[in-house]
Structures are given as C-alpha cells and as structure tokens.
Design a protein around this motif. Sequence first.
Motif, PDB file in Angstrom:
ATOM      1  N   ILE A   9       0.765  -1.179   0.202  1.00 35.20           N
ATOM      2  CA  ILE A   9       0.085   0.001   0.042  1.00 35.20           C
ATOM      3  C   ILE A   9       0.897   1.328  -0.067  1.00 35.20           C
ATOM      4  N   ARG A  57      -1.160  -0.879  -4.659  1.00 35.74           N
ATOM      5  CA  ARG A  57      -2.316   0.129  -4.326  1.00 35.74           C
ATOM      6  C   ARG A  57      -2.055   1.375  -4.008  1.00 35.74           C
ATOM      7  N   ILE A  59      -3.142   4.737  -2.336  1.00 36.64           N
ATOM      8  CA  ILE A  59      -4.151   5.656  -1.647  1.00 36.64           C
ATOM      9  C   ILE A  59      -4.088   7.095  -1.621  1.00 36.64           C
ATOM     10  N   VAL A  64     -10.181   9.512  -1.548  1.00 40.94           N
ATOM     11  CA  VAL A  64     -10.491   8.791  -0.452  1.00 40.94           C
ATOM     12  C   VAL A  64     -11.589   9.802   0.436  1.00 40.94           C
ATOM     13  N   ALA A  70     -14.085   6.778  -0.157  1.00 43.70           N
ATOM     14  CA  ALA A  70     -14.310   5.639   0.932  1.00 43.70           C
ATOM     15  C   ALA A  70     -14.664   6.287   2.337  1.00 43.70           C
ATOM     16  N   ALA A  93     -17.337   0.719   1.256  1.00 47.24           N
ATOM     17  CA  ALA A  93     -15.963   1.363   0.716  1.00 47.24           C
ATOM     18  C   ALA A  93     -14.951   1.443   1.898  1.00 47.24           C
ATOM     19  N   GLU A  96     -13.849  -1.949   2.930  1.00 50.19           N
ATOM     20  CA  GLU A  96     -13.005  -2.516   1.988  1.00 50.19           C
ATOM     21  C   GLU A  96     -11.519  -1.889   1.819  1.00 50.19           C
ATOM     22  N   LEU A  97     -11.417  -0.693   2.291  1.00 49.34           N
ATOM     23  CA  LEU A  97     -10.341  -0.196   2.307  1.00 49.34           C
ATOM     24  C   LEU A  97      -9.432  -0.544   3.522  1.00 49.34           C
ATOM     25  N   GLN A  98     -10.347  -0.585   4.606  1.00 46.31           N
ATOM     26  CA  GLN A  98      -9.751  -0.949   5.755  1.00 46.31           C
ATOM     27  C   GLN A  98      -8.946  -2.556   5.742  1.00 46.31           C
ATOM     28  N   ALA A 100      -7.900  -3.895   2.947  1.00 44.05           N
ATOM     29  CA  ALA A 100      -6.692  -3.792   2.050  1.00 44.05           C
ATOM     30  C   ALA A 100      -5.609  -3.399   2.948  1.00 44.05           C
ATOM     31  N   ILE A 101      -5.943  -2.455   3.792  1.00 41.86           N
ATOM     32  CA  ILE A 101      -4.782  -2.066   4.634  1.00 41.86           C
ATOM     33  C   ILE A 101      -4.416  -3.066   5.606  1.00 41.86           C
TER      34      ILE A 101
END
Length: 224
Positions: A9, A57, A59, A64, A70, A93, A96-98, A100-101
Amino acid sequence: MTTTKLKTIIFLGSARNITPPWGGDSRLGDRVIKWVKSVMESRKEPLGADTISHDIRIIDPNEVFGPNGALSYSGAELSKPTFFMDQNKLPAAAKELQEAIKQADCYLVVSPEYNHSIPPALSSLMGHFGGSNYKCKPSGIITYSPGVFAGMRAAMMIQVMLHELGCLPVSKLCGVGTVSEVLNVDGTPIDPDNRMLKQLPELLTQLEWMAVAMANQRKLTGTF
C-alpha cells in the motif's frame, strides 16, 4: 526460484489540488508517485530463494475524502474514525479500504512537508484506521519538496507516527529535493544517473527483507 508478490500500500500525503499563482504543478507529488510506481512495477529482486515483486495499491486522499470516496462519510477532519464505529455499520467502501490495509504486507508513504511537519491529509488518512490494521509490518518513507531539503523534517515526524501505528519504518529514507529539476511531469527521470534516485532501490531492499521476515513470523505465531 519462486516469486513472492508483496501486497504494498502506498499512501500519498498531499491533497493539494490547486495551481499556485506563480505557476507550476497543482500537486508536485504526482511526479514522485509516478516515478515510485514505475520503479516498483519493474522491480524483481532476488531475496534468498525468492524473487520479490509488488502488487501496488495507491491511496490518494483526494479520492478517499472526495465525493463518494471511502472516507467521505467522515471527512479529512477525522470526525468518524473506523475504530470508533460499529463495524457492521461501516460503509462498504471504508470497510474494503480497511481490509486492504489490514491484508497488506508493507506500506510506503510518499509525502511533502507542511509547516515542517506531517501534512494533515496524511495523518487523517492513516489515522482513520487503528494500529491493529498496520502492526507487525514494515513501512518506508519517501519525502519530497520543491526546494533542496526534500521534506526531511516531515520524514522525522512521519517515522514517529508509523512507529505508533505499528508499521515500523526501515532505516533508509528517500528524499527528492527540487523535484521539477529531477523528474519530468510524467515521472520519468530528467537524469537517470541523478544520485537522489539511487535512494529508492536501497529503501525497497530493506522494506522487502523486513516484509518477508515479518510475514513469515506472522504465519508462525500470528501478531501480538
């Protein structure tokens, strides 16, 4: 030799979106992130019996925190951090971001300095998510500036923030000063032999070593 693809990330620290009256880029960091992305996409480095590459990815706080982003429900003022919310009511959203992190193997921060400190967009973006999402993983810091100091004062403070979040920064820093004299608008180097550009591969070597070592330990024992 096997290939290990690290989930990486990249947090962009600037939300600037305006061209100054004297001209220039609306966000100088766009040159830097394009260069970083290009270097990482072409990177295939040996590490023991493995070849290391990256699944990247990026960010961007402008996306955001922007419309339908998100974290648009909370805003850059950090009014509703995810760890204060009922996880069942978290917007899809943001969830999903959480995730991914949380699933990432390592992190990079690409940031300028604001008032010799951490840009508010960066601290808000990363601060929306609790340390349990970042812990037991490494991070790397890339800073930049239009002048010669390359954002290094912010780098010192970003180190402290990353330590507190639990994604320990590697010792090697990458600082790009006078960006418009080093990188073209599309992120390609003006002079590929510029010594400042040699910092990033060294940082990535440390990041990859730590990411693989920490991933192996997480598999063995989990996190603390």
